[in-house]
Design a protein around this motif. Structure first.
Motif, mmCIF file in Angstrom:
data_model
loop_
_atom_site.group_PDB
_atom_site.id
_atom_site.type_symbol
_atom_site.label_atom_id
_atom_site.label_comp_id
_atom_site.label_asym_id
_atom_site.label_seq_id
_atom_site.Cartn_x
_atom_site.Cartn_y
_atom_site.Cartn_z
ATOM 1 N N LEU A 106 0.816 -1.219 0.000
ATOM 2 C CA LEU A 106 0.000 0.000 0.000
ATOM 3 C C LEU A 106 0.848 1.267 0.000
ATOM 4 C CD1 LEU A 106 -2.899 -0.945 2.449
ATOM 5 C CD2 LEU A 106 -2.794 -1.150 -0.052
ATOM 6 N N SER A 107 2.155 1.130 -0.158
ATOM 7 C CA SER A 107 3.046 2.288 -0.258
ATOM 8 C C SER A 107 3.444 2.476 -1.714
ATOM 9 C CB SER A 107 4.306 2.072 0.586
ATOM 10 O OG SER A 107 4.006 1.952 1.952
ATOM 11 N N LEU A 117 -1.114 10.457 -6.323
ATOM 12 C CA LEU A 117 -0.979 10.488 -4.870
ATOM 13 C C LEU A 117 0.146 9.534 -4.488
ATOM 14 C CD1 LEU A 117 -2.708 11.498 -2.254
ATOM 15 C CD2 LEU A 117 -3.446 9.097 -2.200
ATOM 16 N N ARG A 118 0.926 9.929 -3.473
ATOM 17 C CA ARG A 118 1.946 9.022 -2.930
ATOM 18 C C ARG A 118 1.549 8.651 -1.507
ATOM 19 N NH1 ARG A 118 7.361 6.739 -4.417
ATOM 20 N NH2 ARG A 118 7.500 5.282 -2.698
ATOM 21 N N ALA A 156 -5.697 15.971 -3.485
ATOM 22 C CA ALA A 156 -5.604 16.825 -2.302
ATOM 23 C C ALA A 156 -6.659 16.469 -1.262
ATOM 24 C CB ALA A 156 -5.736 18.292 -2.709
ATOM 25 N N GLU A 157 -7.834 16.066 -1.727
ATOM 26 C CA GLU A 157 -8.892 15.656 -0.807
ATOM 27 C C GLU A 157 -8.461 14.430 -0.014
ATOM 28 O OE1 GLU A 157 -13.237 13.444 -1.071
ATOM 29 O OE2 GLU A 157 -12.464 14.507 -2.835
ATOM 30 N N VAL A 158 -7.882 13.444 -0.712
ATOM 31 C CA VAL A 158 -7.433 12.236 -0.031
ATOM 32 C C VAL A 158 -6.290 12.568 0.934
ATOM 33 C CG1 VAL A 158 -6.446 9.937 -0.340
ATOM 34 C CG2 VAL A 158 -8.137 10.796 -1.972
ATOM 35 N N GLN A 159 -5.392 13.402 0.489
ATOM 36 C CA GLN A 159 -4.267 13.808 1.331
ATOM 37 C C GLN A 159 -4.744 14.319 2.694
ATOM 38 O OE1 GLN A 159 -1.027 16.614 -0.205
ATOM 39 N NE2 GLN A 159 -2.309 18.005 0.982
ATOM 40 N N ALA A 169 -0.351 10.286 3.284
ATOM 41 C CA ALA A 169 -0.602 10.360 1.847
ATOM 42 C C ALA A 169 -0.358 11.798 1.419
ATOM 43 C CB ALA A 169 -2.029 9.938 1.520
ATOM 44 N N VAL A 170 0.317 11.981 0.284
ATOM 45 C CA VAL A 170 0.679 13.320 -0.188
ATOM 46 C C VAL A 170 0.386 13.409 -1.677
ATOM 47 C CG1 VAL A 170 2.580 14.928 -0.574
ATOM 48 C CG2 VAL A 170 2.448 13.655 1.575
ATOM 49 N N ALA A 171 -0.314 14.466 -2.071
ATOM 50 C CA ALA A 171 -0.558 14.702 -3.487
ATOM 51 C C ALA A 171 0.753 15.041 -4.182
ATOM 52 C CB ALA A 171 -1.554 15.854 -3.650
#
Length: 455
Positions: A106-107, A117-118, A156-159, A169-171
């Protein structure tokens, strides 16, 4: 073998450590490198951070020999093959013949509705919040479920959703992030313990940090690289972790050289008393926690120096020490994504890329070790701050490319077997130009050593 004497990037790194400009010319580089394969000058960053650390080690040795802090009396030769191997030490590691898994399923990079997304989910305490934020069960189908879910969401929302849940998590961003300082020094607060002449090994290698006691409050790569380097150079390094946050065995097998590892719960009265006894005779504290994370325990740099004016306190973090993201958790891979490096290294189809090494981690580690050595050479009583974002800012804005060399590079030249608490290891040799060719202490199992200083 071709040898190159000094360069602009080495001078920059040495200046950031507060070193005398004339000394930077002592460093020379030889041999081949495997770090020049990306678009950004990682090779130059890597060798310069090791070169600056080597200079700092030589300076401390000279101070302890009573020769002052001048430009020294000879060159310091850094082999770029050793640098290349050390900067990907986690990839070369073998544990009982087994290659570790660097990143969990999951990474990695994930396509979203508006970009990429990372994520980082190598540890259970990060995997759970990531999946929870997305409403995905934690089972074997999680990677495919996450892929489908993210395709319909904005990065960005997920971040922000994952961050709020305690995950990572980072966009993937572009252009580059705001400028950050490479090294920030605090004011002097008084002298530390007098250090006599440095010890040497049986074969005559100098140990500039011999007799120095280092409390290691770091995790993962950057901080542990710094402290394993101090351990190589003779320091008594004791890593202290909270029992409720176990370290991955493979990570500790890679970065646990040159140190011992104990577990203490600093919120429990008994363990805190033990920690205070350690702190009372420590010379250095290296912390890798987020800004403010240790304040509630009374262990901010300011509080430590108020109690121990001669202490050297080195702090490192992911995103820098000011700004909206300064208090966020982060790893090298996430800073690459959020700082614009992953976008700069994208392939022809636009998929984000990565540097040829986790160079923000390793480079920051060698700079941190160099900063500690310089502070000791100056008598102690200093604070110094570094960050992965600061190293990223330096990489994309200031590190100067040099012409690629034609020298061959064979990683096997810089790999050695060693016994450890985890069994037989194959590990990368240290790249610094001062000190022993290898560590005298191999990793014990994480958290199994007594929380005491060596006699």
């Amino acid at each position: 073998m071709t040898t190159t004497r000094g360069d602009e990037t080495t001078a920059q790194a040495w200046a950031a450590l507060g070193g005398d400009a004339a000394a930077a010319g002592r460093v020379e580089y030889r041999g081949g490198s495997a770090l020049g394969t990306g678009r950004l000058p990682v090779r130059e960053l890597a060798r310069a951070t090791v070169g600056a650390c080597s200079l700092a080690a030589a300076e401390l040795a000279e101070v302890r020999a009573g020769r002052g802090t001048g430009s020294g009396d000879g060159p310091l030769t850094v082999d770029e093959g050793a640098v290349s191997t050390a900067f990907v030490s986690e990839r070369h590691l073998l544990v009982e013949g087994r290659a570790p898994v660097s990143f969990a399923p999951l990474s990695g990079f994930w396509r979203t509705a508006d970009g990429w997304l990372r994520t980082h989910a190598n540890y259970p305490h990060h995997r759970g919040p990531l999946l929870g934020a997305l409403g995905i069960p934690d089972d074997d189908r999680a990677p495919e479920a996450m892929r489908k879910a993210l395709e319909g969401l904005r990065a960005a929302e997920v971040q922000e959703r994952v961050y709020a849940a305690g995950g990572l998590a980072v966009a993937v961003a572009q252009p580059y992030g705001d400028p950050q300082p490479l090294v920030t020094w605090g004011p002097r607060s008084g002298g530390g313990r007098e250090l006599g002449p440095a010890a040497t090994t049986g074969d005559g290698a100098v140990l500039p940090a011999s007799g120095v006691r280092v409390l290691d409050l770091t995790r993962v790569i950057a901080g542990p690289v710094a402290t394993r380097t101090l351990g190589l150079l003779g320091a008594d390094v004791l890593r202290v972790d909270p029992p409720q946050m176990p370290e991955a065995d493979d990570a500790h097998a890679d970065t646990g050289f040159g140190k011992r590892s104990a577990r203490l719960d600093l919120t429990a009265a008994g363990d805190r008393a033990v920690f205070e006894e350690l702190l009372a005779t420590a010379d250095v504290v290296v912390s890798g926690y987020r800004p403010g994370a240790l304040d509630r325990l009374g262990l901010s740099a300011e509080a430590l120096l108020e109690r121990r004016p001669g202490l050297v306190v080195a702090e490192l973090c992911a995103w820098g020490w000011t700004g909206d993201w300064s208090g966020r958790r982060g790893f090298d891979s996430l800073v690459q994504a959020g700082y614009g490096i992953s976008a700069a290294e994208a392939d022809a189809e636009g998929r984000p890329g990565v540097l040829p090494a986790q160079a923000l981690d390793h480079g920051t580690g060698y700079l941190t070790a160099g900063a500690v050595l310089r502070a000791l050479a100056g008598g102690g009583g200093r604070t110094v701050r570094l960050s992965l974002a600061g190293t990223a800012s330096w990489l994309v804005r200031e590190v100067a490319p040099v012409a690629p060399g034609e020298e061959p590079y064979t990683p096997g030249d810089w790999l050695r077997p060693a016994p450890s608490g985890y069994g037989e290891l194959r590990h990368a040799l240290p790249p610094v130009a001062v000190g022993p060719a290898d560590w005298s202490r191999t990793p014990s199992r994480w958290g199994t050593d007594a929380p005491v200083w060596l006699p």
